[in-house]
Design an enzyme around this catalytic site. Structure first.
Site, mmCIF file in Angstrom:
data_model
loop_
_atom_site.group_PDB
_atom_site.id
_atom_site.type_symbol
_atom_site.label_atom_id
_atom_site.label_comp_id
_atom_site.label_asym_id
_atom_site.label_seq_id
_atom_site.Cartn_x
_atom_site.Cartn_y
_atom_site.Cartn_z
ATOM 1 N N GLN A 1 0.832 -1.200 0.000
ATOM 2 C CA GLN A 1 0.000 0.000 0.000
ATOM 3 C C GLN A 1 0.866 1.249 0.000
ATOM 4 O O GLN A 1 1.858 1.323 0.711
ATOM 5 C CB GLN A 1 -0.894 -0.037 1.237
ATOM 6 C CG GLN A 1 -2.131 0.791 1.129
ATOM 7 C CD GLN A 1 -3.143 0.434 2.205
ATOM 8 O OE1 GLN A 1 -3.124 -0.656 2.738
ATOM 9 N NE2 GLN A 1 -4.026 1.353 2.512
ATOM 10 N N SER B 1 4.560 -5.791 3.252
ATOM 11 C CA SER B 1 3.217 -5.798 3.835
ATOM 12 C C SER B 1 2.247 -6.535 2.913
ATOM 13 O O SER B 1 2.380 -7.741 2.718
ATOM 14 C CB SER B 1 2.777 -4.361 4.152
ATOM 15 O OG SER B 1 1.646 -4.364 5.001
ATOM 16 N N LEU B 2 1.278 -5.842 2.312
ATOM 17 C CA LEU B 2 0.359 -6.486 1.368
ATOM 18 C C LEU B 2 1.111 -7.290 0.304
ATOM 19 O O LEU B 2 0.668 -8.361 -0.117
ATOM 20 C CB LEU B 2 -0.519 -5.409 0.732
ATOM 21 C CG LEU B 2 -1.521 -5.732 -0.382
ATOM 22 C CD1 LEU B 2 -0.937 -5.687 -1.768
ATOM 23 C CD2 LEU B 2 -2.278 -7.034 -0.154
ATOM 24 N N ARG C 1 -8.685 -9.101 4.503
ATOM 25 C CA ARG C 1 -7.650 -8.334 5.210
ATOM 26 C C ARG C 1 -7.876 -6.843 5.024
ATOM 27 O O ARG C 1 -7.822 -6.058 5.972
ATOM 28 C CB ARG C 1 -6.270 -8.737 4.670
ATOM 29 C CG ARG C 1 -5.074 -7.981 5.275
ATOM 30 C CD ARG C 1 -3.816 -8.353 4.493
ATOM 31 N NE ARG C 1 -2.587 -7.942 5.160
ATOM 32 C CZ ARG C 1 -1.901 -6.839 4.857
ATOM 33 N NH1 ARG C 1 -2.362 -6.001 3.939
ATOM 34 N NH2 ARG C 1 -0.766 -6.559 5.482
ATOM 35 N N HIS D 1 0.517 -2.438 11.523
ATOM 36 C CA HIS D 1 1.763 -3.054 12.006
ATOM 37 C C HIS D 1 2.118 -2.585 13.419
ATOM 38 O O HIS D 1 3.273 -2.301 13.727
ATOM 39 C CB HIS D 1 2.920 -2.797 11.023
ATOM 40 C CG HIS D 1 2.657 -3.396 9.676
ATOM 41 N ND1 HIS D 1 2.648 -4.753 9.475
ATOM 42 C CD2 HIS D 1 2.353 -2.837 8.481
ATOM 43 C CE1 HIS D 1 2.357 -4.989 8.198
ATOM 44 N NE2 HIS D 1 2.170 -3.843 7.582
ATOM 45 N N GLN E 1 1.878 -10.844 11.011
ATOM 46 C CA GLN E 1 2.237 -9.693 10.172
ATOM 47 C C GLN E 1 1.440 -8.426 10.477
ATOM 48 O O GLN E 1 1.974 -7.321 10.445
ATOM 49 C CB GLN E 1 2.078 -10.072 8.686
ATOM 50 C CG GLN E 1 2.795 -9.126 7.738
ATOM 51 C CD GLN E 1 1.990 -8.847 6.481
ATOM 52 O OE1 GLN E 1 0.865 -8.382 6.541
ATOM 53 N NE2 GLN E 1 2.590 -9.145 5.340
#
Length: 293
Positions: free
Chosen positions: A11, A89-90, A114, A189, A238
């Protein structure tokens, strides 16, 4: 053969019109149609026409998953294969798909849930710090409740995450060349995502993971891994864990990687890797025109 890693941005890398050129390729168009059936909305419509929606987590993450995975599949159709995969991340979801840990539609369904769960987790903030004293930053974070180092991106760039008050406290006490609040709905996070992470964990635990055909460097643990259970546990951690991208970058040459190909819009990850690990060949595949002949 040059040992190659494929890396996938997350993202923040999205851009209006990303992936639209892929609609001319029949196999890619079929994937866009398949995505619409799963999501209930059109990725291509949002990427082409709706910058506001494209910047909303619930839409950003599925759009990135679709565009990046299609580019990776087209690259594989050209006979290319990575020796290692990683995603920011993603981006870790596209890495796991490319590694064969789950199939494409399973990955998109996971990303859809998610994104929806993260989009509804309001109340925190994130900020990027550029060119700062790392030792001072770590001291201030350890002395300030409700803020964490969320993304350790490179020696000169990190993202902190927490309550607005705690993030502002860190910014006021650590001199940085720039401190930029990020346009996100929550404190991703960080421990403030615990309720969202718990909800998503139940979904992940019901999902079948396969042994990876290609080693995966995970956000919460940069050591490459193929074991399905370990990769699932890392993914469970995560949402509340830090993205250890700087360490992933440092691991690349240690694992014999000579070339890194960033697959997806922008060039954020190759930029971070360039500032962290030297001597690597860096390439970007952002759209169809950059695919090899």
């Amino acid at each position: 053969m040059t040992k190659t890693a494929w890396v996938f941005p997350g993202q923040g890398s999205q851009a209006l019109n990303m992936g639209i050129d892929l609609l001319k390729i029949s196999s890619a168009k079929a994937k866009f149609d398949q995505a619409e059936a799963i999501l209930g909305w059109s990725v291509s419509d949002i990427c082409e026409n709706d910058e506001e929606k494209l910047s909303r987590t619930a839409y950003t993450q599925p759009c990135l998953y679709v565009v990046e995975s299609i580019l990776a599949d087209l690259l594989r159709e050209k006979g290319q294969q990575p020796n290692l995969v990683a995603g920011h991340s993603l981006g870790e979801y596209i890495a796991l798909y490319v590694a064969g840990v789950f199939d494409w539609s399973t990955g998109l369904q996971l990303v859809k849930r998610r994104a929806e769960i993260m989009d509804s987790a309001a109340g925190g903030m994130m900020a990027a710090l550029l060119n700062f004293d790392r030792e001072k930053l770590e001291k201030v974070i350890s002395a300030t409740p409700d803020v964490v180092l969320a993304n350790d991106n490179s020696p000169a760039q990190v993202v902190i995450s927490g309550t607005p008050e705690a993030v502002q406290t860190v910014i006021s006490q650590v001199k940085a060349k720039r401190a930029l609040p990020l346009k996100v709905s929550g404190a991703f996070h960080s421990h403030l995502m615990a309720a969202a992470a718990e909800e998503f964990q139940a979904i992940l635990e019901k999902t079948d993971f396969q042994t990876a055909a290609i080693p995966v460097s995970s956000n919460v643990d940069p050591v490459p891994e193929i074991d399905a259970n370990i990769l699932k546990q890392r993914l469970i951690q995560q949402m509340t864990g830090s993205v250890r991208w700087r360490e992933i970058s440092l691991q690349l040459p240690e694992n014999g990687i000579e070339k890194v190909v960033e697959i997806g819009p922008g060039n954020v990850l190759t930029g971070l890797i360039k500032r962290t690990a030297s001597g690597l060949i860096l390439e970007n595949i952002r759209h169809a025109a950059e695919l090899p002949e």
